[in-house]
Each structure stands twice: as structure tokens, then as C-alpha cells.
Design a protein around this motif. Structure first.
Motif, PDB file in Angstrom:
ATOM      1  N   ASP A 195       0.819  -1.220   0.000  1.00 17.52           N
ATOM      2  CA  ASP A 195       0.000   0.000   0.000  1.00 17.52           C
ATOM      3  C   ASP A 195       0.850   1.266   0.000  1.00 17.52           C
ATOM      4  O   ASP A 195       0.401   2.330   0.443  1.00 17.52           O
ATOM      5  N   ASP A 196       2.102   1.146  -0.502  1.00 18.14           N
ATOM      6  CA  ASP A 196       3.016   2.292  -0.558  1.00 18.14           C
ATOM      7  C   ASP A 196       3.236   2.925   0.816  1.00 18.14           C
ATOM      8  O   ASP A 196       3.377   4.142   0.946  1.00 18.14           O
ATOM      9  N   ARG A 197       3.311   2.085   1.851  1.00 15.98           N
ATOM     10  CA  ARG A 197       3.614   2.580   3.185  1.00 15.98           C
ATOM     11  C   ARG A 197       5.137   2.580   3.344  1.00 15.98           C
ATOM     12  O   ARG A 197       5.746   1.538   3.564  1.00 15.98           O
ATOM     13  N   PHE A 198       5.743   3.734   3.237  1.00 16.34           N
ATOM     14  CA  PHE A 198       7.200   3.843   3.307  1.00 16.34           C
ATOM     15  C   PHE A 198       7.702   4.202   4.697  1.00 16.34           C
ATOM     16  O   PHE A 198       8.904   4.169   4.940  1.00 16.34           O
ATOM     17  N   PHE A 199       6.790   4.554   5.604  1.00 15.04           N
ATOM     18  CA  PHE A 199       7.159   4.989   6.949  1.00 15.04           C
ATOM     19  C   PHE A 199       6.403   4.172   7.990  1.00 15.04           C
ATOM     20  O   PHE A 199       5.320   3.647   7.712  1.00 15.04           O
ATOM     21  N   PRO A 200       6.944   4.088   9.203  1.00 12.73           N
ATOM     22  CA  PRO A 200       6.152   3.509  10.295  1.00 12.73           C
ATOM     23  C   PRO A 200       4.860   4.307  10.461  1.00 12.73           C
ATOM     24  O   PRO A 200       4.826   5.514  10.245  1.00 12.73           O
ATOM     25  N   PHE A 201       3.804   3.600  10.857  1.00 12.79           N
ATOM     26  CA  PHE A 201       2.535   4.294  11.065  1.00 12.79           C
ATOM     27  C   PHE A 201       1.730   3.594  12.145  1.00 12.79           C
ATOM     28  O   PHE A 201       2.019   2.462  12.533  1.00 12.79           O
ATOM     29  N   ARG A 202       0.712   4.276  12.612  1.00 12.66           N
ATOM     30  CA  ARG A 202      -0.191   3.744  13.618  1.00 12.66           C
ATOM     31  C   ARG A 202      -1.557   3.556  12.966  1.00 12.66           C
ATOM     32  O   ARG A 202      -2.151   4.520  12.472  1.00 12.66           O
ATOM     33  N   PRO A 203      -2.088   2.331  12.937  1.00 13.92           N
ATOM     34  CA  PRO A 203      -3.376   2.093  12.276  1.00 13.92           C
ATOM     35  C   PRO A 203      -4.569   2.525  13.123  1.00 13.92           C
ATOM     36  O   PRO A 203      -4.442   2.765  14.321  1.00 13.92           O
ATOM     37  N   VAL A 204      -5.708   2.592  12.473  1.00 14.10           N
ATOM     38  CA  VAL A 204      -6.956   2.985  13.113  1.00 14.10           C
ATOM     39  C   VAL A 204      -7.969   1.860  12.956  1.00 14.10           C
ATOM     40  O   VAL A 204      -8.078   1.253  11.884  1.00 14.10           O
ATOM     41  N   ASP A 205      -8.696   1.580  14.018  1.00 11.69           N
ATOM     42  CA  ASP A 205      -9.780   0.603  13.966  1.00 11.69           C
ATOM     43  C   ASP A 205     -10.935   1.228  13.176  1.00 11.69           C
ATOM     44  O   ASP A 205     -11.522   2.223  13.616  1.00 11.69           O
ATOM     45  N   PRO A 206     -11.294   0.666  12.018  1.00 11.02           N
ATOM     46  CA  PRO A 206     -12.340   1.292  11.199  1.00 11.02           C
ATOM     47  C   PRO A 206     -13.716   1.262  11.848  1.00 11.02           C
ATOM     48  O   PRO A 206     -14.572   2.078  11.520  1.00 11.02           O
ATOM     49  N   ALA A 207     -13.917   0.337  12.775  1.00 12.98           N
ATOM     50  CA  ALA A 207     -15.233   0.221  13.404  1.00 12.98           C
ATOM     51  C   ALA A 207     -15.481   1.325  14.430  1.00 12.98           C
ATOM     52  O   ALA A 207     -16.618   1.754  14.632  1.00 12.98           O
ATOM     53  N   THR A 208     -14.401   1.784  15.074  1.00  9.55           N
ATOM     54  CA  THR A 208     -14.564   2.756  16.151  1.00  9.55           C
ATOM     55  C   THR A 208     -13.860   4.080  15.886  1.00  9.55           C
ATOM     56  O   THR A 208     -14.131   5.071  16.589  1.00  9.55           O
ATOM     57  N   GLY A 209     -12.929   4.090  14.920  1.00  8.70           N
ATOM     58  CA  GLY A 209     -12.136   5.289  14.693  1.00  8.70           C
ATOM     59  C   GLY A 209     -11.023   5.476  15.701  1.00  8.70           C
ATOM     60  O   GLY A 209     -10.350   6.506  15.713  1.00  8.70           O
ATOM     61  N   ARG A 210     -10.795   4.461  16.546  1.00  8.73           N
ATOM     62  CA  ARG A 210      -9.767   4.559  17.587  1.00  8.73           C
ATOM     63  C   ARG A 210      -8.380   4.293  17.015  1.00  8.73           C
ATOM     64  O   ARG A 210      -8.171   3.361  16.253  1.00  8.73           O
ATOM     65  N   GLU A 211      -7.437   5.146  17.397  1.00 11.21           N
ATOM     66  CA  GLU A 211      -6.043   4.938  17.032  1.00 11.21           C
ATOM     67  C   GLU A 211      -5.462   3.831  17.893  1.00 11.21           C
ATOM     68  O   GLU A 211      -5.530   3.885  19.120  1.00 11.21           O
TER      69      GLU A 211
END
Length: 315
Positions: A195-211
Motif C-alpha cells: 500500500d506504498d507505506r514507506f514509513f512507520p505508522f499507527r493504524p486505526v480501527d475502522p469500526a470505532t475510529g480509535r487509534e
């Protein structure tokens, strides 16, 4: 926030994360010998890439004069030490003797020797998430605690066996188990950042919007992708890997490499080791910041990470 060239420690132009999944450590081991015999069968009947003579020699060696457990890890550490690069080793924990399980026990003397070598080299231990514990928070937690207690370390990272991943279940289960970072996010059958993720990242729960309280270290290149899935070899494999790495370098991102320990010091798989050595030589010449997964996680948390909801094709 990490977003551009020069944001890494020591004003490095990009970062490097070196890692190794430990699926097997013993030369004389039933499943390994059966796998080698099956490899010979596929060479003869299905045209699988390989060297029949060297494959046969490996079976005979395993039966009559097995290699010393840990020699391959020692070779890895010696290669990385040329450039002052530390690395992370993910220990597989799952039901022993199962088809996709580990080929060793946590308490085995050979594994303890390996862990000692890694520790003395300044490396890190993580959990290689079990095939049978996939997306199981309780199973993941038990693995994290067992590896930590056995070797007296605080385990922070995980990578799932065979890169098994589903969104968002995998990250939710890993977070619930107490892991701080995941190194699974990548494609097993093609190189390059998923998905062209070139950097570390923090995902989000799509059901709640919580990081989620979980850092994702995206995978760039895995050895099995080059040599198993794409059936490349030698310089072709090297250039395929470098073509996947270059876009990450250009953006000042995180180059993440995964090479399995059991393909080092193996005459039939000398290309696998050679490509790893060549990649490290090229990367070192560009003066990146190379650190363990835990160190990268600690640093990016202190700097601030982009929060990203995985795209629709991440499941």
C-alpha cells in the motif's frame, strides 16, 4: 512527525530495519529432512529451481555430520557487524510438531546459544506469531510472555508466521496481547512496500475510529519473495530487491529486510546470502540509521507518527 528526509536520528537520510524469522535451527531434524527430500522430488518432477547435487549433499550432511546449531546466526551477525548494523530475531512459538509450527523448543540448548549471541551483538528478540495462534489475543500474549520469561527480556515486537495478516483483526489482536509494534505488513509474493507505506505508522480501527497503540513497521523485501515466489537468482534477485528499496530511500523512509537464518551457510542457497550481503553493502554506503525494531518504535513514538487507516486492499 516523521515525514521527510533528514528526520531520522543523526540526520540520516533514511532508516533500515534488519530482521530474521527463526523457523528452524537444527540441521538434523525430521521435518527439515523431509522438506529437503520433498525439495529433491520437486526438482526432479516439477522443475523446481534448485541444485540436485547440493540438495542431496545437504540431506546426507544432516543425517551423518550435521552443522553446529547457531552457525548460521553467527554468520548473519558477522555480516551485519561489518557495518555496525543491529538486527531483530523473531522466535517462532506455536504447537511443537505441528505442520506449520517451530522445529525447536524454547528451552533447547541450541536456541539458548543463539539468543546469547544475539544479545551479545546488541540485537533484539521478538515473537514470530504462530500459524495456529493467528489473530488470537490470548495465544499471542502467551507467546510474548513465554519468550520473555524464557530469555529474560521484554518482548516488544511481533511478526506473523508466513506473513499472515487480516485487517483489522491482526492489529487488534496484537495490541490486545501487549505488543508495541508489528513487522508483518508486507506482501509474501512480491517485493515493495505494501500500500506504498514507506514509513512507520499507527493504524486505526475502522469500526470505532480509535487509534491503536501499535506501531507498524512495513516490510520492504523478504528473501522468500525473491527466490521462492519469483524464482529469481543472483544479480537478477539483487536488482529486483534494490528496485523495491530505492523508492523507500528516495522518500527518506524505512527500509525493512527479512532474511531467514536457515538459508545462510548453505551451498545450494548461496545466492540468498550473497544478495543479503550486497544489499547491506549498498545500504551502508548511503549512511542510514539502522536500529532494532524496538529502538525504531521507541524513537518514532517520541517523534510522533502518522495515523493511517489501512486501505481497502489491506485485508
Amino acid at each position: 512527525m516523521i515525514s521527510a528526509r533528514g528526520d531520522w536520528p543523526e540526520n540520516a537520510p533514511f532508516a533500515v530495519f534488519l530482521s530474521h524469522d527463526i523457523d528452524q535451527i537444527h540441521d538434523r531434524e525430521l521435518f527439515r529432512i523431509l522438506a529437503d527430500l520433498n525439495h529433491i522430488r520437486r526438482i526432479l518432477r516439477q522443475g523446481e529451481p534448485g541444485n540436485l547435487r547440493l540438495a542431496g549433499a545437504r540431506v546426507l550432511r544432516s543425517l551423518f555430520k550435521p552443522k553446529q546449531t547457531g552457525d548460521d546466526v553467527r554468520t548473519i551477525l558477522e555480516i551485519e557487524a561489518r557495518y555496525g548494523f543491529p538486527s531483530t530475531f523473531f522466535i517462532l512459538h506455536d504447537p511443537y510438531w505441528s505442520r506449520h509450527g517451530p522445529r525447536y523448543r524454547l528451552g533447547s540448548p541450541g536456541l539458548r546459544r543463539i539468543v546469547q549471541m544475539v544479545s551479545e551483538a546488541g540485537g533484539e528478540l521478538g515473537v514470530h506469531g504462530g500459524y495456529y495462534r493467528f489473530n488470537d489475543p490470548a495465544g499471542y500474549r502467551e507467546s510474548r510472555e513465554m519468550v520473555g520469561e524464557t530469555f529474560g527480556v521484554e518482548v516488544q515486537g511481533i511478526r506473523n508466521h508466513l506473513l499472515r495478516f487480516s485487517f483489522p483483526e491482526t492489529w487488534l489482536a496484537q495490541e490486545a496481547a501487549g505488543f508495541r509494534y508489528d513487522a508483518t505488513f508486507g506482501w509474501p509474493d512480491r517485493p515493495g512496500a505494501r500500500d506504498d507505506r514507506f514509513f512507520p505508522f499507527r493504524p486505526v480501527d475502522p469500526a470505532t475510529g480509535r487509534e491503536l497503540d501499535l506501531t507498524v513497521l512495513p516490510l520492504t523485501v523478504m528473501d522468500g519473495t525473491l527466490f521462492r515466489h519469483l524464482r529469481s537468482s543472483g544479480r537478477d534477485a539483487l536488482e529486483l530487491a534494490w528496485a523495491a528499496i530505492e523508492p523507500v530511500i528516495e522518500r527518506g523512509g524505512l527500509v525493512s529486510l527479512l532474511w531467514h537464518n536457515n538459508y545462510f551457510d548453505e551451498p545450494e542457497y548461496r545466492d540468498w546470502q550473497w544478495v543479503y550481503e550486497q544489499l547491506l553493502e549498498r545500504l551502508a554506503a548511503l549512511r542510514p540509521w539502522c536500529a532494532t525494531g524496538a529502538a525504531i518504535d521507541d524513537w518514532v513514538r517520541a517523534q510522533g507518527m502518522p495515523t493511517i487507516g489501512a486501505s481497502a486492499d489491506s485485508g
